[in-house]
Write a protein that holds these residues in place. Sequence first.
Motif, PDB file in Angstrom:
ATOM      1  N   THR A  52       0.820  -1.217   0.000  1.00 38.22           N
ATOM      2  CA  THR A  52       0.000   0.000   0.000  1.00 38.22           C
ATOM      3  C   THR A  52       0.853   1.266   0.000  1.00 38.22           C
ATOM      4  N   GLY A  54       4.091   1.429  -0.823  1.00 39.62           N
ATOM      5  CA  GLY A  54       5.133   1.393  -1.835  1.00 39.62           C
ATOM      6  C   GLY A  54       6.528   1.119  -1.300  1.00 39.62           C
ATOM      7  N   TYR A  95       1.607   7.195   7.556  1.00 39.57           N
ATOM      8  CA  TYR A  95       1.113   7.284   6.181  1.00 39.57           C
ATOM      9  C   TYR A  95      -0.365   7.669   6.136  1.00 39.57           C
ATOM     10  N   GLU A  99      -1.548  10.966   4.283  1.00 41.42           N
ATOM     11  CA  GLU A  99      -2.617  10.955   3.276  1.00 41.42           C
ATOM     12  C   GLU A  99      -3.679  11.992   3.633  1.00 41.42           C
ATOM     13  N   ASP A 104      -4.070  13.034  -0.441  1.00 46.09           N
ATOM     14  CA  ASP A 104      -3.885  11.968  -1.418  1.00 46.09           C
ATOM     15  C   ASP A 104      -2.643  11.174  -1.035  1.00 46.09           C
ATOM     16  N   LEU A 105      -2.736   9.862  -1.057  1.00 44.94           N
ATOM     17  CA  LEU A 105      -1.605   9.022  -0.676  1.00 44.94           C
ATOM     18  C   LEU A 105      -0.436   9.177  -1.643  1.00 44.94           C
ATOM     19  N   THR A 106      -0.722   9.279  -2.918  1.00 44.89           N
ATOM     20  CA  THR A 106       0.349   9.420  -3.909  1.00 44.89           C
ATOM     21  C   THR A 106       1.156  10.692  -3.676  1.00 44.89           C
ATOM     22  N   ARG A 107       0.480  11.790  -3.384  1.00 45.55           N
ATOM     23  CA  ARG A 107       1.184  13.050  -3.110  1.00 45.55           C
ATOM     24  C   ARG A 107       2.059  12.916  -1.865  1.00 45.55           C
ATOM     25  N   LYS A 109       3.360  10.091  -0.649  1.00 46.75           N
ATOM     26  CA  LYS A 109       4.484   9.207  -0.975  1.00 46.75           C
ATOM     27  C   LYS A 109       5.550   9.972  -1.764  1.00 46.75           C
ATOM     28  N   ASN A 110       5.145  10.856  -2.644  1.00 45.64           N
ATOM     29  CA  ASN A 110       6.120  11.696  -3.364  1.00 45.64           C
ATOM     30  C   ASN A 110       6.889  12.585  -2.404  1.00 45.64           C
TER      31      ASN A 110
END
Length: 150
Positions: A52, A54, A95, A99, A104-107, A109-110
Amino acid sequence: MSAVSPLDFDSFENKGLLRYLNIDIPLHNMYDFIELSRNGIDKKALLHLAKTIGFDLKELAHVLHMSERTIQRYDLNKKLSTEASAKALQLAKLYAKGENVFGDLTRFKNWMNHPSVALAMKKPKELLDTTFGFQLLNEELIRIEHGIFA
């Protein structure tokens, strides 16, 4: 006392934490987190977390202070130690908070993968091997959440 501990109780983030671990256990207060840590989370939940957020096995082993080989040897239903379970819960909690803060989780993680001036040009992900690193990242998320940027 710090502004936030790695497992401060927040209903939204706790739901995210449980989703990241694929665990369906009601957590009503901090004592439930303590018991979950003591009882241990299983390898299956740990691998779900890694997928989840990454993380590869090497990154996960670094955060948990375990060898990759030890994690590989665990059966899917084998419980992690109290210490490793607590670290995994802290990671999932971080995390979930990220989030929430970033929307947003992707943002998030970046953000975790890019050096930050506020963190002495370290990638946030590099600080996850100590409790102090978790604390620093939680405090930085609070600053971001309140619009205070370094």
